[in-house]
Enzyme design. Structure first.
Site, PDB file in Angstrom:
ATOM      1  N   CYS A  58      48.650 -30.276   8.893  1.00 54.03           N
ATOM      2  CA  CYS A  58      49.598 -30.267   7.775  1.00 54.03           C
ATOM      3  C   CYS A  58      49.016 -30.916   6.504  1.00 54.03           C
ATOM      4  CB  CYS A  58      50.914 -30.907   8.227  1.00 54.03           C
ATOM      5  SG  CYS A  58      52.303 -30.424   7.203  1.00 54.03           S
TER       6      CYS A  58
ATOM      7  N   ARG B  47      61.827 -25.996   2.162  1.00 56.78           N
ATOM      8  CA  ARG B  47      60.849 -26.444   3.149  1.00 56.78           C
ATOM      9  C   ARG B  47      60.835 -25.504   4.359  1.00 56.78           C
ATOM     10  NH1 ARG B  47      58.830 -31.184   1.927  1.00 56.78           N
ATOM     11  NH2 ARG B  47      57.843 -31.363   3.962  1.00 56.78           N
TER      12      ARG B  47
ATOM     13  N   HIS C 174      52.574 -30.192  14.090  1.00 58.58           N
ATOM     14  CA  HIS C 174      52.902 -31.560  14.503  1.00 58.58           C
ATOM     15  C   HIS C 174      53.452 -31.523  15.925  1.00 58.58           C
ATOM     16  CE1 HIS C 174      52.533 -33.392  10.548  1.00 58.58           C
ATOM     17  NE2 HIS C 174      53.303 -32.458  10.017  1.00 58.58           N
TER      18      HIS C 174
HETATM   19  N1  GLN Z   1      53.250 -32.791   1.844  1.00 56.24           N
HETATM   20  C1  GLN Z   1      52.992 -31.589   2.476  1.00 56.24           C
HETATM   21  C2  GLN Z   1      54.066 -30.526   2.402  1.00 56.24           C
HETATM   22  O1  GLN Z   1      55.255 -30.829   2.439  1.00 56.24           O
HETATM   23  C3  GLN Z   1      52.595 -31.914   3.899  1.00 56.24           C
HETATM   24  C4  GLN Z   1      53.742 -32.295   4.801  1.00 56.24           C
HETATM   25  C5  GLN Z   1      53.301 -32.718   6.172  1.00 56.24           C
HETATM   26  O2  GLN Z   1      52.176 -33.148   6.391  1.00 56.24           O
HETATM   27  N2  GLN Z   1      54.224 -32.654   7.123  1.00 56.24           N
HETATM   28  O3  GLN Z   1      53.694 -29.381   2.314  1.00 56.24           O
END
Ligand code: GLN
Length: 245
Positions: A94, A128, A194
């Site tokens: 990520c 998101r 993750h």
């Molecule tokens: N900041 C990044 C995004 O939201 C990575 C998020 C994360 O590592 N979970 O795309």
């Protein structure tokens, strides 16, 4: 035999139990009688990556990605690019995956110039991409399925120099649009997974270990382990996400 594993930026890039990936790797080595040494390299660490075999980089919010920029551009960027070109095994999740690319532009227009070790870039979207997800790795990696959890705003686009790690079966992956997930370049594996990723995807953990061992010691055959529990966890999630086991 021994592998030296670096946990890069554990102080800022470590979400949703990402650090469990290191515990999984070291335990799978221990079960096979192979030693390991884990070196944490937080912001400000002067330690060199040069004799490491495997680098792990976890995820972080936009804020943490900005916090590490100064340190990154004080030489860690050059060192990482050289390590990648030299075939070091890297797993990046990520925010750490985005960091290996050219840049990340947040949804409100703030730009983080990253390191360009991988030919990709990421642009944040307002909505998101969140949830448990499932993808299938490319046939060159054995076509294994991977289950995990993604939570990102960034939409990642791959340049011509890198291949996708796999194809999304359920969820969003790189950008929720082109059906790709992650990136593969030399021995670098980047993705949005993750969870932590490796305990419930033991075949992927062994892919990383055999890649790192082969670079250090030549062809490396890993002794099989009893992965009945791990496979049950994996298959259960595959089924819940509508995939075939
Ligand atoms: N900041 C990044 C995004 O939201 C990575 C998020 C994360 O590592 N979970 O795309």
């Amino acid at each position: 035999m021994k592998l030296k594993i670096c946990h890069l930026y554990p102080d800022v890039l470590n979400l949703y139990g990402d650090g469990g990936n290191i515990r999984c790797l070291t335990q799978r080595l221990r079960w096979r009688g192979i030693d390991s040494e884990v070196v944490k390299m937080p912001i400000g660490s002067g330690e060199s990556l040069v004799d490491c075999d495997l680098v792990f980089i976890g995820g972080g919010q936009d804020f943490e990605q900005q916090v590490l920029l100064d340190d990154l551009h004080r030489g860690r960027d050059r060192e990482l690019r050289a390590a990648v070109e030299d075939g070091m095994t890297v797993l990046a999740i990520c925010g750490g995956y985005q960091m290996l690319g050219n840049y990340y532009e947040t949804h409100d227009g703030q730009r983080c110039d990253f390191i360009g070790a991988l030919d990709l870039y990421t642009v944040g979207a307002k909505k998101r991409m969140i949830g448990n997800y499932l993808f299938r790795c490319d046939e060159s990696l054995g076509g294994m399925t991977v289950v995990g959890f993604e939570n990102h705003s960034g939409k990642t686009r791959l340049g011509s120099g890198v291949a996708p790690l796999g194809t999304v079966i359920r969820g969003f992956g790189n950008n929720g649009e082109d059906g790709t997930e992650g990136a593969r370049y030399k021995n670098v594996f980047g993705c949005y997974c993750h969870g932590p990723m490796l305990p419930k995807n033991p075949a992927f953990a062994d892919l990383l270990l055999s890649t790192a061992l082969a670079r250090r010691y030549g062809a490396a055959e890993l002794a099989p382990l009893d992965d009945a529990l791990e496979r049950m966890a994996h298959d259960q999630m595959v089924k819940r996400l509508g995939g075939d086991v």
